[in-house]
Design an enzyme around this catalytic site. Structure first.
Site, PDB file in Angstrom:
ATOM      1  N   HIS A  51       0.502  -3.275  26.351  1.00 57.98           N
ATOM      2  CA  HIS A  51      -0.716  -2.587  26.764  1.00 57.98           C
ATOM      3  C   HIS A  51      -0.394  -1.958  28.114  1.00 57.98           C
ATOM      4  CE1 HIS A  51      -2.850  -5.472  23.945  1.00 57.98           C
ATOM      5  NE2 HIS A  51      -3.117  -4.268  23.500  1.00 57.98           N
ATOM      6  N   ASP A  54      -0.353  -4.483  30.688  1.00 58.15           N
ATOM      7  CA  ASP A  54       0.756  -5.459  30.608  1.00 58.15           C
ATOM      8  C   ASP A  54       1.919  -4.894  31.430  1.00 58.15           C
ATOM      9  OD1 ASP A  54      -0.484  -7.184  28.706  1.00 58.15           O
ATOM     10  OD2 ASP A  54       0.162  -5.875  27.059  1.00 58.15           O
TER      11      ASP A  54
HETATM   12  C1  XLS Z   1      -6.257  -6.184  17.949  1.00 58.83           C
HETATM   13  C2  XLS Z   1      -5.107  -5.324  17.930  1.00 58.83           C
HETATM   14  C3  XLS Z   1      -4.333  -5.232  19.222  1.00 58.83           C
HETATM   15  C4  XLS Z   1      -3.413  -4.065  19.117  1.00 58.83           C
HETATM   16  C5  XLS Z   1      -2.822  -3.495  20.336  1.00 58.83           C
HETATM   17  O1  XLS Z   1      -6.817  -6.559  16.923  1.00 58.83           O
HETATM   18  O2  XLS Z   1      -4.299  -5.718  16.868  1.00 58.83           O
HETATM   19  O3  XLS Z   1      -3.695  -6.417  19.480  1.00 58.83           O
HETATM   20  O4  XLS Z   1      -2.419  -4.376  18.203  1.00 58.83           O
HETATM   21  O5  XLS Z   1      -3.760  -2.907  21.139  1.00 58.83           O
END
Ligand code: XLS
Ligand code: MG
Length: 345
Positions: A51, A54
């Protein structure tokens, strides 16, 4: 014999989670990013997903210059460890600015915040060496149908995607559909919706998708068919394998944990379509069970990969010609049992 596909694996720092749920606090102490990076390396994974925050913590309170500086420092560390960045995803569901949605918020200032943050994520991705921007459109939906219009929301999303595509000539957008949670209904709930939006943008060939197993199950769809569908269009640019037991909260269980046969079918279509041959990674968007002790904290990641690799062997050793004979005879009863015994054997 045709060259067999080899796979590369990744996960995100959020996949080493601490066990909180809406009903209770964490069950494991927080770990630093450095610890997570070291563990990724120890487990023999190839890449990490990020993210935006992150990669650059507290991103909202940092200048563009500071964001770039920290992204460059991170890139150095990743290079030093021999770990690639698979993607960057703007986290558009935490901030007070995204309470009513991000690109589809009814407040213009909030929509602008979401776009600006997405452009910063693209800059971070560029520095980290990835052209893939993942868009999990968490709050692009409704709590109340009458509060937004689906058509207007779609137009707003296309407008936002266009700004991203114009900002960087190389970036590719991978839309990660999910039908619900946190929203009542999301505006892009399935892969079909994601691919229908692509041609509305200024550069359709740079708009594709990411499929997550659990999200397909939540939509009442078959994950293997969804993968096949996206790959028919050449649009599956990333993949979040995990598992989900029916229509309830998003569980992000280890791959194959609930439905081994479905996991086998997913691996089989990946093999058939040569997923990974254009550099795509297999990512596990899995979480440890809340009960997991600190000393078993990484097992869900290691296990997901083990299961995946075992299922690759199962897919490769499946007797396809016998299956074809049974299909020609319309003996699906025997085909069904053949799959079951292959998986049990
Ligand atoms: C949530 C999502 C998230 C994404 C990335 O349900 O899967 O983790 O994969 O933003
Ligand atoms: Mg995901």
């Amino acid at each position: 014999m045709a060259k067999q596909q080899t796979y590369r694996f990744c996960f995100g720092p959020w996949n080493i989670s601490e066990g909180s749920d809406p009903y209770g606090p964490t069950t494991r102490p927080p770990q630093t990013f450095d610890w997570k990076l070291a563990k990724l390396k120890e487990l023999g994974f190839d890449a990490m997903m990020f993210h935006d925050d992150d990669a650059v913590p507290d991103i909202d309170n940092k200048s563009e210059q500071q964001i770039r500086k920290e992204a460059k420092e991170l890139k150095k560390r990743l290079d030093g460890e021999g770990i690639a960045a698979e993607m960057v995803a703007p986290r558009l569901w935490f901030s007070p600015m995204t309470i009513d949605g991000a690109y589809t918020s009814n407040d213009k200032k909030c929509r602008q915040y979401a776009i600006d943050r997405s452009l910063r994520s693209i800059d971070i991705g560029k520095i980290l060496g990835t052209d893939l921007l993942v868009l999990w459109l968490a709050r692009e939906g409704t709590y109340l149908r009458e509060s937004k219009s689906a058509k207007r929301s779609l137009e707003l999303m296309v407008e936002a995607f266009d700004k991203m595509l114009a900002h960087d000539k190389k970036v590719r957008l991978a839309i990660e559909p999910k039908p619900n949670e946190p929203m009542d209904h999301a505006y892009i709930p399935t892969i079909g919706h994601a691919l229908a939006v692509a041609p509305l943008t200024r550069d359709p060939k740079r708009v594709g998708a990411l499929i997550e197993t659990a999200h397909c199950v939540l939509a009442g769809l078959d994950p293997a068919d969804e993968i096949d569908f996206a790959m028919t269009f050449g649009k599956l640019w990333s993949l979040h394998l995990n598992d989900q037991n029916g229509l309830k909260f998003d569980q992000d269980k280890p791959f194959g944990s609930t439905n081994l046969r479905s996991a086998f079918d997913q691996v089989r279509v990946l093999e058939r379509n040569k997923y990974g041959s254009r550099g795509e990674y297999v990512c596990f968007d899995v979480h440890p069970f809340r009960t997991t002790k600190v000393e078993h904290w990484l097992a869900h990641l290691d296990n997901s990969r083990r299961t995946f690799l075992k299922l690759v062997e199962k897919a490769r050793s499946f007797n396809d010609s016998k299956a074809e004979d049974l299909i020609a005879e319309r003996n699906y009863q025997a085909l069904d049992q053949m799959v079951i015994e292959h998986l049990l054997g």
